[in-house]
Design an enzyme around this catalytic site. Sequence first.
Site: not given
Length: 325
Positions: A8-10, A13-14, A88, A120, A151, A180
């Site tokens: 998920g590097a693109a 977060i990644g 969620r 998540n 957290d 979380h």
Amino acid sequence: MVKIALIGAAGQIGTPLSLLCKTSDLFDEISLYDLVHVPGIATDLMHIDTRAKVTGYLAEDSGLKNTLTGADIVVITAGIARKPGMTRDDLFKTNASIIRDIFTEVAATCPLATCCVVTNPVNSTLPIAAETLKKAGVFEATRLFGVTTLDVVRASTFVTHALGDGSNPKDFKVPVIGGHSGATILPLYSQAEPPVSLKEEALAGVINRVQFGGDEIVKSKQGAGSATTCMAYAGFRFVQAIMKAKNGQSVTEEAYVYLPGIAGGKEIAAELGVDFFAVKIELGKAGAVKALPIGKISDKETELLGVAIDDLKKNIATALSFMST
């Protein structure tokens, strides 16, 4: 030689997490995977003057398998981010199958890797990862973590905001247990070091902000994303802890884990009535060494713990139901 694979590097977060890993000089090889852009991100990162070789793979031509081959640490940030009005549960419907498919390949390609799940809702995605590895016959609880470090970071940061005395957030150590998301997150200010002195109403406000800090970011970004740069920071902090432990240092970090599979965890699980839970974990060269007892908590925290457990049971049941079908 240490290789880390970032899945998920693109994403939002990644990409910053990839940068933190490259600039850290902790790794010999960094392998990136996503559905778009990662070959370019890898080329970009290779212009930084640290030793890690960076490669980027797309889905075609066995890209996920190539990314995971030889990985010592795998960090999964893949999936969609939460948007305004999205629950969620809504998030789960999309990300559950992504996590299942990724861990099917992990089981086949790098079953001995230490895996860190950021995607998540972690309360549910980690049980999916565990069940997928179990079905493949390679599950080891000591090597699978749900990253709840954000957290912990928020618990220290937000209490300094409330104190308003210019304190450094890093001077505060506040254990955070539970899950979380929302009410499953329980910062234990009764165990804070140094002790925190706030009036009851102010402390309740800080606890609520730690629990629902994600909503604060989602609203502020007006639909453009959720917690990304702070999550990348927290994810990297956990990866650093894993690396320190692999290098022989004594490290303790909170993480969401399958308690019955870790020394000391079976007793905690029996006491709480829930198998997946975030507690302080002693880390060692091979992963989790011991789950540490929660310890003495306040009456209010005991009340909040009951709420957290009730919600967690539902989240875990949702995951197990998904895997059973």
